[in-house]
Design a protein around this motif. Sequence first.
Motif, PDB file in Angstrom:
ATOM      1  N   ILE A   1      -5.699  -0.075  10.153  1.00 59.97           N
ATOM      2  CA  ILE A   1      -5.173   0.293  11.420  1.00 59.97           C
ATOM      3  C   ILE A   1      -4.133   1.551  11.267  1.00 59.97           C
ATOM      4  O   ILE A   1      -4.282   2.593  11.822  1.00 59.97           O
ATOM      5  N   ILE A   2      -3.561   1.542  10.166  1.00 61.15           N
ATOM      6  CA  ILE A   2      -2.638   2.788   9.471  1.00 61.15           C
ATOM      7  C   ILE A   2      -3.325   3.261   8.232  1.00 61.15           C
ATOM      8  O   ILE A   2      -3.669   2.401   7.392  1.00 61.15           O
ATOM      9  N   ASP A   3      -2.977   4.406   7.836  1.00 55.42           N
ATOM     10  CA  ASP A   3      -3.496   4.578   6.500  1.00 55.42           C
ATOM     11  C   ASP A   3      -2.154   5.594   5.916  1.00 55.42           C
ATOM     12  O   ASP A   3      -2.391   5.913   4.629  1.00 55.42           O
ATOM     13  N   GLY A   4      -1.196   5.871   6.143  1.00 55.01           N
ATOM     14  CA  GLY A   4      -0.275   6.455   5.617  1.00 55.01           C
ATOM     15  C   GLY A   4      -0.253   8.153   5.505  1.00 55.01           C
ATOM     16  O   GLY A   4      -1.492   8.497   5.977  1.00 55.01           O
ATOM     17  N   PHE A   5       0.491   8.613   4.521  1.00 49.98           N
ATOM     18  CA  PHE A   5       0.274   9.991   4.081  1.00 49.98           C
ATOM     19  C   PHE A   5      -0.560  10.001   2.703  1.00 49.98           C
ATOM     20  O   PHE A   5      -0.505   9.180   1.994  1.00 49.98           O
ATOM     21  N   PRO A   6      -0.947  11.305   2.377  1.00 48.70           N
ATOM     22  CA  PRO A   6      -1.740  11.496   1.116  1.00 48.70           C
ATOM     23  C   PRO A   6      -0.921  11.381   0.088  1.00 48.70           C
ATOM     24  O   PRO A   6      -1.588  10.908  -1.148  1.00 48.70           O
ATOM     25  N   ASP A   7       0.248  11.319  -0.077  1.00 46.67           N
ATOM     26  CA  ASP A   7       1.126  11.057  -1.075  1.00 46.67           C
ATOM     27  C   ASP A   7       1.498   9.717  -1.587  1.00 46.67           C
ATOM     28  O   ASP A   7       2.121   9.318  -2.260  1.00 46.67           O
ATOM     29  N   GLY A   8       0.914   8.510  -0.644  1.00 43.99           N
ATOM     30  CA  GLY A   8       1.034   7.327  -0.838  1.00 43.99           C
ATOM     31  C   GLY A   8       2.220   6.805  -0.099  1.00 43.99           C
ATOM     32  O   GLY A   8       2.556   5.458  -0.424  1.00 43.99           O
TER      33      GLY A   8
ATOM     34  N   PRO B   1       0.774  -1.339  -0.050  1.00 41.07           N
ATOM     35  CA  PRO B   1      -0.091  -0.002  -0.119  1.00 41.07           C
ATOM     36  C   PRO B   1       1.051   1.185  -0.045  1.00 41.07           C
ATOM     37  O   PRO B   1       0.206   2.378  -0.208  1.00 41.07           O
ATOM     38  N   PHE B   2       2.029   1.218   0.299  1.00 39.68           N
ATOM     39  CA  PHE B   2       3.067   2.673   0.451  1.00 39.68           C
ATOM     40  C   PHE B   2       4.292   2.189  -0.594  1.00 39.68           C
ATOM     41  O   PHE B   2       4.871   1.233  -0.473  1.00 39.68           O
ATOM     42  N   SER B   3       4.397   3.383  -1.297  1.00 41.53           N
ATOM     43  CA  SER B   3       5.526   3.524  -2.127  1.00 41.53           C
ATOM     44  C   SER B   3       6.813   3.423  -1.456  1.00 41.53           C
ATOM     45  O   SER B   3       7.889   2.912  -2.422  1.00 41.53           O
TER      46      SER B   3
END
Length: 84
Positions: free
Chosen positions: A50-57, A28-30
């Motif tokens: 639980i986690i969603d990271g930052f808007p830039d992926g 899910p994260f680059s």
Amino acid sequence: MFNKSTLTITTSALVLMSTGVAGAASNPFSDVPQDSWAYDAVATLAADGIIDGFPDGTYQGNKTMTRYEMAQIVARAMAKEDLQ
């Protein structure tokens, strides 16, 4: 008393132990490569919401998290009943 890094690591470990670190789906994260030691845990936590990271992926795992971010993670983990 714990410093921020120790608290972050300790809490992350508790969350990971409660969710299990089964093989996760897609990345899910680059900025978390599949060969990273944390890949399965990060992908599983993202898949469970639980986690969603930052808007830039990105996940930005080397960034110190704030108390607000930690509170959000703990609240989401505690609210889940059907974690992997």
